[in-house]
Design a protein around this motif. Sequence first.
Motif, short mmCIF file in Angstrom:
data_model
loop_
_atom_site.label_atom_id
_atom_site.label_comp_id
_atom_site.label_asym_id
_atom_site.label_seq_id
_atom_site.Cartn_x
_atom_site.Cartn_y
_atom_site.Cartn_z
N PRO A 231 0.84 -1.20 0.00
CA PRO A 231 0.00 0.00 0.00
C PRO A 231 0.87 1.25 0.00
N ARG A 232 0.46 2.27 -0.79
CA ARG A 232 1.31 3.44 -0.97
C ARG A 232 0.56 4.73 -0.62
N ALA A 233 1.32 5.67 -0.04
CA ALA A 233 0.79 7.01 0.23
C ALA A 233 1.97 7.97 0.32
N ASP A 234 1.88 9.08 -0.37
CA ASP A 234 2.99 10.04 -0.40
C ASP A 234 3.24 10.71 0.95
N ASP A 235 2.24 10.71 1.83
CA ASP A 235 2.41 11.36 3.13
C ASP A 235 2.77 10.36 4.24
N SER A 236 3.10 9.14 3.88
CA SER A 236 3.45 8.13 4.88
C SER A 236 4.78 8.48 5.54
N ALA A 237 4.90 8.18 6.84
CA ALA A 237 6.15 8.38 7.57
C ALA A 237 7.14 7.25 7.34
N HIS A 238 6.72 6.23 6.61
CA HIS A 238 7.58 5.07 6.36
C HIS A 238 7.99 5.09 4.88
N GLY A 239 9.27 5.32 4.64
CA GLY A 239 9.73 5.50 3.27
C GLY A 239 10.59 4.37 2.76
N ILE A 240 10.38 4.02 1.49
CA ILE A 240 11.21 3.04 0.79
C ILE A 240 11.70 3.67 -0.50
N THR A 241 13.01 3.76 -0.65
CA THR A 241 13.61 4.28 -1.87
C THR A 241 14.49 3.18 -2.47
N ALA A 242 14.27 2.87 -3.74
CA ALA A 242 15.03 1.81 -4.41
C ALA A 242 15.44 2.28 -5.79
N ARG A 243 16.74 2.22 -6.06
CA ARG A 243 17.29 2.55 -7.37
C ARG A 243 18.06 1.33 -7.86
N VAL A 244 17.59 0.76 -8.95
CA VAL A 244 18.12 -0.53 -9.42
C VAL A 244 18.56 -0.40 -10.88
N LYS A 245 19.77 -0.85 -11.14
CA LYS A 245 20.30 -0.86 -12.51
C LYS A 245 20.69 -2.29 -12.87
N ASP A 246 20.20 -2.76 -14.01
CA ASP A 246 20.48 -4.14 -14.46
C ASP A 246 20.01 -5.17 -13.46
N GLY A 247 18.74 -5.06 -13.09
CA GLY A 247 18.16 -6.03 -12.17
C GLY A 247 16.69 -5.75 -11.95
N ASP A 248 15.98 -6.73 -11.38
CA ASP A 248 14.56 -6.59 -11.11
C ASP A 248 14.34 -6.08 -9.68
N LEU A 249 13.24 -5.35 -9.49
CA LEU A 249 12.87 -4.85 -8.17
C LEU A 249 11.52 -5.43 -7.76
N THR A 250 11.48 -5.96 -6.52
CA THR A 250 10.24 -6.44 -5.93
C THR A 250 10.09 -5.84 -4.55
N VAL A 251 8.97 -5.17 -4.31
CA VAL A 251 8.66 -4.64 -2.97
C VAL A 251 7.28 -5.18 -2.61
N ARG A 252 7.21 -5.95 -1.54
CA ARG A 252 5.95 -6.62 -1.21
C ARG A 252 5.74 -6.72 0.29
N THR A 253 4.48 -7.00 0.66
CA THR A 253 4.14 -7.21 2.05
C THR A 253 4.43 -8.65 2.45
#
Length: 255
Positions: A231-253
């Motif tokens: 679940p996403r919200a721009d005003d959340s106090a919990h932040g996840i930043t991911a920058r990926v080059k030459d690879g897959d990104l998975t963010v899940r609960t």
Amino acid sequence: MARTTRTRRLLLASGVALVAVLGTACANSSDDTAPESKGFGFEGSTLTIDSENTALEIVAAEDNKAGRVEVTRWFDGSVAVGKDPKLTWSMSDDRLKLRMRCTGLVANCSSKHRVEIPRGVAVKVVSHDGSVKARGLRNALDVRSSDGSVRITDTSGPLDLDTKDGSVRADVSSRTVTTRSSDGSVRLNLSAVPDRVDVKTNDGNVTIEVPKATYKVTEKVNDGDRRVSVPRADDSAHGITARVKDGDLTVRTAG
């Protein structure tokens, strides 16, 4: 014809000499598989562990005794032609230095060090050519690793991990996690809702698994797939930043 015969004789003599040298390889060997332990006095708040050519395991001291760092090491190796293999350990200015030397012709050595950390002590690791494992730590952990995997478990303090040529896996409850990786996958399994997660990788897949909550997610993926299902919200106090080059990104609960 005489020149060819002399050449053959020289080659044969060289081969016999090499066999003779290799046959004496056991003279430069060590079979020290039984562990050896040593304690170092320590009164600081941050311990730096500087290791080369050895696997490293960092654990919280069971007795929580302050003022002392306990180190246990294992070693097995041999060198056919060259200096005897050797391990050294020393403590100076809150810096624990661990080294293995194993060079020469047909060198075959392996070593491991386990370091027990007193309660209340933060840890910085500088490791070259060896895996790093840490478990049970409650204070900040900073790892700089080159040519070796990093595995962190049962840890709740802030994490700052920087690796080259090695994978990263963290199964922790840390609320602040920063990871930089070059040529290696990253997998973060967080058992507590984090305040901040910051991951940057080059040439490796990234998987971030977090408890159920709403997150502010910022992602950038070059040459790879992205799957973000939290679940996403721009005003959340919990932040996840991911920058990926030459690879897959998975963010899940977490399931």
